[in-house]
Design a protein around this motif. Structure first.
Motif, PDB file in Angstrom:
ATOM      1  N   LEU A   1      -3.639  -3.328  -2.063  1.00 20.19           N
ATOM      2  CA  LEU A   1      -3.036  -3.303  -3.389  1.00 20.19           C
ATOM      3  C   LEU A   1      -2.036  -2.149  -3.503  1.00 20.19           C
ATOM      4  CD1 LEU A   1      -2.986  -4.520  -6.240  1.00 20.19           C
ATOM      5  CD2 LEU A   1      -4.793  -2.901  -6.862  1.00 20.19           C
ATOM      6  N   ALA A   2      -2.400  -0.986  -2.956  1.00 17.75           N
ATOM      7  CA  ALA A   2      -1.489   0.161  -2.984  1.00 17.75           C
ATOM      8  C   ALA A   2      -0.214  -0.139  -2.212  1.00 17.75           C
ATOM      9  CB  ALA A   2      -2.191   1.389  -2.400  1.00 17.75           C
ATOM     10  N   LEU A   3      -0.337  -0.808  -1.060  1.00 14.10           N
ATOM     11  CA  LEU A   3       0.857  -1.161  -0.278  1.00 14.10           C
ATOM     12  C   LEU A   3       1.728  -2.151  -1.041  1.00 14.10           C
ATOM     13  CD1 LEU A   3      -0.659  -1.578   3.313  1.00 14.10           C
ATOM     14  CD2 LEU A   3       0.832   0.263   2.498  1.00 14.10           C
ATOM     15  N   GLY A   4       1.102  -3.148  -1.673  1.00 15.86           N
ATOM     16  CA  GLY A   4       1.873  -4.163  -2.387  1.00 15.86           C
ATOM     17  C   GLY A   4       2.596  -3.596  -3.590  1.00 15.86           C
ATOM     18  N   ILE A   5       1.856  -2.925  -4.461  1.00 18.41           N
ATOM     19  CA  ILE A   5       2.478  -2.364  -5.668  1.00 18.41           C
ATOM     20  C   ILE A   5       3.407  -1.217  -5.300  1.00 18.41           C
ATOM     21  CG2 ILE A   5       2.016  -1.150  -7.821  1.00 18.41           C
ATOM     22  CD1 ILE A   5      -0.540  -2.695  -8.094  1.00 18.41           C
ATOM     23  N   GLY A   6       2.975  -0.380  -4.353  1.00 11.59           N
ATOM     24  CA  GLY A   6       3.810   0.740  -3.940  1.00 11.59           C
ATOM     25  C   GLY A   6       5.130   0.281  -3.346  1.00 11.59           C
ATOM     26  N   GLY A   7       5.098  -0.751  -2.517  1.00 12.56           N
ATOM     27  CA  GLY A   7       6.342  -1.264  -1.941  1.00 12.56           C
ATOM     28  C   GLY A   7       7.304  -1.740  -3.007  1.00 12.56           C
ATOM     29  N   LEU A   8       6.780  -2.458  -3.999  1.00 12.70           N
ATOM     30  CA  LEU A   8       7.635  -2.968  -5.076  1.00 12.70           C
ATOM     31  C   LEU A   8       8.235  -1.834  -5.896  1.00 12.70           C
ATOM     32  CD1 LEU A   8       8.711  -5.290  -6.854  1.00 12.70           C
ATOM     33  CD2 LEU A   8       6.551  -5.175  -8.122  1.00 12.70           C
ATOM     34  N   LEU A   9       7.394  -0.893  -6.314  1.00 13.31           N
ATOM     35  CA  LEU A   9       7.877   0.162  -7.198  1.00 13.31           C
ATOM     36  C   LEU A   9       8.717   1.214  -6.471  1.00 13.31           C
ATOM     37  CD1 LEU A   9       4.808   0.691  -9.545  1.00 13.31           C
ATOM     38  CD2 LEU A   9       6.809  -0.756  -9.853  1.00 13.31           C
TER      39      LEU A   9
ATOM     40  N   ALA B   1       5.823  -5.344  -0.057  1.00 17.54           N
ATOM     41  CA  ALA B   1       5.186  -5.704  -1.317  1.00 17.54           C
ATOM     42  C   ALA B   1       4.643  -7.125  -1.273  1.00 17.54           C
ATOM     43  CB  ALA B   1       6.181  -5.544  -2.464  1.00 17.54           C
ATOM     44  N   VAL B   2       5.463  -8.066  -0.784  1.00 21.17           N
ATOM     45  CA  VAL B   2       5.037  -9.469  -0.728  1.00 21.17           C
ATOM     46  C   VAL B   2       3.854  -9.648   0.205  1.00 21.17           C
ATOM     47  CG1 VAL B   2       5.741 -11.794  -0.045  1.00 21.17           C
ATOM     48  CG2 VAL B   2       7.311 -10.352  -1.361  1.00 21.17           C
ATOM     49  N   LEU B   3       3.960  -9.070   1.400  1.00 16.90           N
ATOM     50  CA  LEU B   3       2.879  -9.215   2.380  1.00 16.90           C
ATOM     51  C   LEU B   3       1.600  -8.515   1.907  1.00 16.90           C
ATOM     52  CD1 LEU B   3       4.890  -8.661   5.689  1.00 16.90           C
ATOM     53  CD2 LEU B   3       3.984 -10.821   4.803  1.00 16.90           C
ATOM     54  N   GLY B   4       1.764  -7.319   1.331  1.00 18.39           N
ATOM     55  CA  GLY B   4       0.598  -6.580   0.872  1.00 18.39           C
ATOM     56  C   GLY B   4      -0.144  -7.304  -0.237  1.00 18.39           C
ATOM     57  N   LEU B   5       0.593  -7.839  -1.217  1.00 21.30           N
ATOM     58  CA  LEU B   5      -0.054  -8.539  -2.332  1.00 21.30           C
ATOM     59  C   LEU B   5      -0.661  -9.863  -1.877  1.00 21.30           C
ATOM     60  CD1 LEU B   5       2.512  -7.778  -5.177  1.00 21.30           C
ATOM     61  CD2 LEU B   5       0.246  -6.768  -4.860  1.00 21.30           C
ATOM     62  N   ALA B   6       0.022 -10.559  -0.978  1.00 19.01           N
ATOM     63  CA  ALA B   6      -0.532 -11.820  -0.463  1.00 19.01           C
ATOM     64  C   ALA B   6      -1.829 -11.563   0.304  1.00 19.01           C
ATOM     65  CB  ALA B   6       0.494 -12.514   0.432  1.00 19.01           C
ATOM     66  N   ALA B   7      -1.810 -10.540   1.169  1.00 16.35           N
ATOM     67  CA  ALA B   7      -3.017 -10.200   1.921  1.00 16.35           C
ATOM     68  C   ALA B   7      -4.126  -9.731   0.989  1.00 16.35           C
ATOM     69  CB  ALA B   7      -2.700  -9.114   2.949  1.00 16.35           C
TER      70      ALA B   7
END
Length: 447
Positions: A208-216, A239-245
């Motif tokens: 979750l940190a990777l997904g949201i962090g990548g986006l922001l 962000a896409v890969l992190g949130l999907a995973a």
């Protein structure tokens, strides 16, 4: 599940006072620094980019990553206990900001302050489980209405303090409020009657940190490095890969950080998307109304804030109106007000009264929607997931705010101008109206 008959006996007035001061501490700190970007740039001998990181990007990134985790801890181990820890860390970050010696230290302390967003799902959860059932609706309306109203007041107060005193006074005021919140919560808030315990989902938290962090991280870097740069595209891909995973892992986990039910199951999904659209439209107006006042009409920071003051003052009354209108009506009508106000600003923004009146209309919408979002969420999930679900909803609105602020900046930099930027905000809010009707079709009843 919580046995509602076993609610702890509390003094409702004392508890609501503690919750209100806690929300004020968060909301004022969130926006008081917004008018100070240029001041910080000169005071700390830095660039506009790094000053913007101190004001918005660092706390926003930290809060978006930490809030779901804080909500889960509150559901597991007791909301009062976790709220006290969050306020303690919040106070440390605030005191650090007060004595920050350069832009790097200020960015670090502002990131620590980002933990403060986590107070909102805890506050909403405490109100839901601790107040008598017949006072819950009014308690949620008060606390959620203060989120928007105090945030608007923070813009005015921040300008006044910077013009009259120093930017360091913003942290001094915040420290007083956080200390008061700590004392009031310790004295007046009972512990959660239901604390199931459990272990944290570390893989889920990392993804979750990777997904949201990548986006922001990608959003503020886009205008600087270019939206087609390798760094920005790589962060969006992360962000896409992190949130999907994250979604895959959470569906398979026996103790997920965020239950898939409070993420993608309907009608909660519609509520999160409506919060996202609100945040985006809201921050477009937060950024553009004071900016057009200063650049178009030559006002100072304080006067630009005063232009927004009438709108700020109507947010809390609008939250009380939402109690009478009901959740479904308030959600659609509120987003409709925001869409109408942004559309009117796209057509007419050449006079100061245009800004005052149309921002006031938008603020009525802000108050209506922010008052009902936590009520809709708490009414749509089991009691032992209330803080987690409200944490997700809060992050959705915050992420929308990040998108909105960058959308406004990108349109202005590209030469689109204020009418185009306000028009984009109107379209985003209209999308929110459609999403609110989707929630209604899923059978979401007024509570």
């Amino acid at each position: 599940m919580i046995d509602l008959a076993a609610r702890p006996t509390v003094r409702g007035g004392a508890l609501l006072t503690a919750m209100s001061v806690t929300v004020l501490a968060y909301s004022l700190t969130q926006t008081m620094l917004v008018p100070t970007t240029t001041v910080l740039q000169h005071a700390l001998n830095t660039t506009a980019t790094w000053a913007a990181w101190a004001v918005l990007s660092a706390p926003l990134l930290a809060s978006a990553v930490l809030t779901p985790l804080i909500g889960k801890l509150g559901d597991f181990h007791g909301k009062r206990r976790v709220l006290l820890w969050v306020l303690a860390v919040f106070l440390l970050g605030t005191l650090g900001g007060l004595v920050a010696w350069d832009i790097g230290s200020l960015i670090a302390f502002r990131a620590v302050q980002g933990v403060s967003l986590g107070v909102l799902p805890l506050v909403f959860g405490i109100v839901k489980e601790s107040l008598p059932a017949d006072r819950v609706t009014h308690g949620l309306a008060l606390t959620s209405g203060l989120v928007g109203g105090a945030a608007g007041l923070g813009l005015v107060l921040g300008g006044l303090l910077v013009d009259l005193l120093s930017w360091r006074w913003l942290f001094a005021v915040s420290a007083v409020l956080v200390t008061a919140a700590l004392v009031l919560v310790a004295r007046s808030v009972p512990e959660s009657p239901h604390r199931p315990g459990g272990r944290l989902d570390v893989p889920g938290a990392v993804l979750l940190a990777l997904g949201i962090g990548g986006l922001l991280l990608a959003l503020p870097l886009g205008p600087t490095l270019g939206w087609g740069s390798a760094w920005v595209l790589g962060l969006f891909a992360l962000a896409v890969l992190g949130l999907a995973a994250f979604l895959v892992v959470e569906r398979r986990s026996t103790s997920p950080l965020v239950d898939p039910e409070v993420l993608v199951d309907r009608p909660v999904l519609w509520i999160h998307l409506a919060a996202l659209s609100l945040g985006a439209a809201q921050f477009v107006l937060y950024v553009l109304v004071p900016k057009i006042a200063q650049t178009g009409f030559g006002t100072g920071v304080t006067v630009a804030g005063l232009i927004m003051l009438p709108g700020t003052l109507v947010m809390l009354p609008a939250s009380w109106l939402a109690v009478r209108l009901g959740e479904r009506t308030s959600l659609a009508a509120g987003l409709g007000c925001v869409a109408a106000a942004a559309g009117l600003l796209a057509l007419w923004n050449g006079q100061v009264w245009h800004l005052v009146v149309f921002y006031l209309v938008a603020s009525v919408g802000f108050g209506l929607v922010m008052a009902v979002l936590p009520r809709l969420v708490t009414g749509s999930v089991p009691h032992d997931r209330v803080a987690t679900a409200n944490g997700v909803n809060t992050v959705a609105r915050t992420a929308g705010g990040a998108v909105g602020s960058q959308l406004a900046a990108a349109i202005l930099v590209s030469g689109g101008g204020y009418p185009f930027a306000f028009g984009a905000a109107a379209l985003v809010a209209l999308a929110g109206v459609l999403l609110s009707s989707g929630a209604t079709r899923e059978g979401l009843a007024d509570q």
